[in-house]
Design a protein around this motif. Structure first.
Motif, PDB file in Angstrom:
ATOM      1  N   PHE A 138       0.820  -1.210   0.000  1.00 41.48           N
ATOM      2  CA  PHE A 138       0.000   0.000   0.000  1.00 41.48           C
ATOM      3  C   PHE A 138       0.860   1.271   0.000  1.00 41.48           C
ATOM      4  N   SER A 139       1.996   1.235   0.672  1.00 47.24           N
ATOM      5  CA  SER A 139       2.845   2.431   0.741  1.00 47.24           C
ATOM      6  C   SER A 139       3.412   2.814  -0.617  1.00 47.24           C
TER       7      SER A 139
ATOM      8  N   SER B 160       6.013   3.509  -6.942  1.00 47.44           N
ATOM      9  CA  SER B 160       6.961   2.725  -7.742  1.00 47.44           C
ATOM     10  C   SER B 160       6.781   2.946  -9.244  1.00 47.44           C
ATOM     11  N   TRP B 161       5.546   2.821  -9.714  1.00 46.28           N
ATOM     12  CA  TRP B 161       5.273   3.003 -11.151  1.00 46.28           C
ATOM     13  C   TRP B 161       5.713   4.381 -11.613  1.00 46.28           C
ATOM     14  N   GLN B 162       5.423   5.391 -10.808  1.00 48.16           N
ATOM     15  CA  GLN B 162       5.754   6.755 -11.150  1.00 48.16           C
ATOM     16  C   GLN B 162       7.275   6.954 -11.200  1.00 48.16           C
TER      17      GLN B 162
ATOM     18  N   ILE C 213      -4.654   2.019 -11.564  1.00 52.56           N
ATOM     19  CA  ILE C 213      -3.638   2.030 -10.508  1.00 52.56           C
ATOM     20  C   ILE C 213      -3.360   0.611 -10.022  1.00 52.56           C
ATOM     21  N   SER C 214      -4.419  -0.190  -9.875  1.00 54.64           N
ATOM     22  CA  SER C 214      -4.236  -1.579  -9.449  1.00 54.64           C
ATOM     23  C   SER C 214      -3.361  -2.342 -10.443  1.00 54.64           C
ATOM     24  N   THR C 215      -3.586  -2.107 -11.725  1.00 51.87           N
ATOM     25  CA  THR C 215      -2.782  -2.754 -12.763  1.00 51.87           C
ATOM     26  C   THR C 215      -1.330  -2.303 -12.694  1.00 51.87           C
ATOM     27  N   GLN C 216      -1.125  -1.022 -12.421  1.00 51.36           N
ATOM     28  CA  GLN C 216       0.239  -0.512 -12.270  1.00 51.36           C
ATOM     29  C   GLN C 216       0.967  -1.238 -11.143  1.00 51.36           C
ATOM     30  N   VAL C 217       0.268  -1.413 -10.016  1.00 58.04           N
ATOM     31  CA  VAL C 217       0.874  -2.089  -8.865  1.00 58.04           C
ATOM     32  C   VAL C 217       1.197  -3.540  -9.211  1.00 58.04           C
TER      33      VAL C 217
END
Length: 348
Positions: free
Chosen positions: A29-30, A35-37, A209-213
């Motif tokens: 969650f943190s 990370s993606w960014q 966002i979920s896909t990015q994670v």
């Protein structure tokens, strides 16, 4: 540049917690929105404010003896968007007894707008608090029997990776979600936490966002249920020596053609009596036990990676490949080829 107020996540810390899940939840969650960014050289926008809360803010002794420091005292937490109960790593009864003072705070926060989620044996905390009575839930398949015995009012779906149910006693969080309408979530064992985490990230932040994670953390987000991970406990403890004799015969001769009538004759009882005693001792009929033994052997052969799908059925006692494939998929939710691709040691 858009600004997102982070959602508040409280992870409950307690002595005997599984350290990898406690730290893993904190990381997952943190680093959402981070990370993606960083990979794309974009502005970092953390989507969650994550804190570990323990009674009195005390340090947490994990089941692996790692000591982790809490961020805050759970007694001072008045609200959050998500309350997460991680896996119990030590003896479940011992941990529940030693951490019973957490139960009132879990109940208290369940009566706010917070989503409540547990991973693996963390569901025992929710059940102990009475939050799962009459609701669907899941936990690690290895704890299913104990869970059902301890909490018979819970609708345990042990084959599910993630369950969700609605708590009608409180206001729902104002979050748009086409996929989830409830606010009590449970995940099965071990890495099923990641399935739960991705679901919750999508719930709060959307699919993109979920896909990015999932991509940054290299998480397989389409695993289905935990049947394919279950190592069937074929030898359930019992004292019926006759049933044990038949079990041993099946396990040693599973490649042969077997009829329940022949097995019954071997031990001088009727097929009906054999069915009844098997059902009582191992919760399976003899024919189901034969199938379970054969499927387990097929799984082992597939995991070794040195068997072709074409020859597999014959090696575990089936002449009809299509019939074997149907049975295998019913047991694991995967075809033999899918299972081999997923679990073969040669594929790792």
């Amino acid at each position: 540049m858009p600004y997102f107020k982070p959602f508040k996540v409280i992870i409950v810390g307690f002595d005997g917690v599984l350290g990898s899940v406690l730290a893993g939840a904190l990381d997952l969650f943190s680093f959402t929105g981070v990370s993606w960014q960083r990979f794309l050289d974009e502005a970092v926008e953390p989507r969650f404010d994550v804190q570990i809360a323990s009674l009195g803010g005390a340090d947490i002794r994990c089941s692996n003896r790692l000591i982790m420091r809490a961020h805050c005292d759970i007694q001072e937490v008045t609200e959050c968007d998500l309350l997460l109960i991680p896996t119990i790593g030590d003896s479940i009864d011992k941990v529940l007894s030693q951490n019973s003072d957490l139960i009132p705070h879990i109940k208290r926060l369940a009566n706010t707008k917070a989503d409540i989620a547990s991973n693996c044996s963390g569901a025992f905390f929710l059940a102990k608090a009475g939050l799962l009575d009459g609701k669907v839930a899941t936990t690690h398949w290895g704890y299913a029997s104990k869970f059902k015995a301890d909490f018979p009012l819970v609708d345990l779906q042990e084959n599910q990776f993630v369950t969700q149910s609605k708590n009608p006693s409180k206001n729902q969080p104002k979050i748009d979600s086409a996929h989830q309408s409830g606010n009590i979530f449970c995940a099965a064992g071990g890495s099923a936490f990641y399935d739960l985490g991705l679901l919750l990230i999508e719930r709060y932040c959307g699919r993109e966002i979920s896909t990015q994670v999932a991509k940054t953390q290299i998480i397989d987000s389409k695993r289905g249920n935990q049947n394919s991970y279950t190592n069937v406990t074929l030898h359930k403890p019992h004292s019926d020596q006759l049933v044990k004799q038949v079990q041993e015969f099946i396990e040693e001769n599973f490649k042969q053609s077997m009829q329940v009538s022949n097995l019954a004759a071997m031990v001088n009882i009727t097929p009906r009596t054999l069915n009844r005693r098997f059902q009582s001792c191992v919760a399976m009929r003899p024919i189901e036990y034969i199938q379970a033994v054969r499927i387990e052997q097929a799984k082992r052969l597939l995991e070794l990676g040195d068997v072709t799908i074409k020859s597999l059925a014959e090696q575990v006692g089936y002449d009809d490949i299509s019939s074997f494939t149907r049975l295998f998929k019913r047991a694991t939710e995967l075809t033999p080829k899918e299972y081999q691709d997923k679990f073969s040691r040669l594929a790792i």
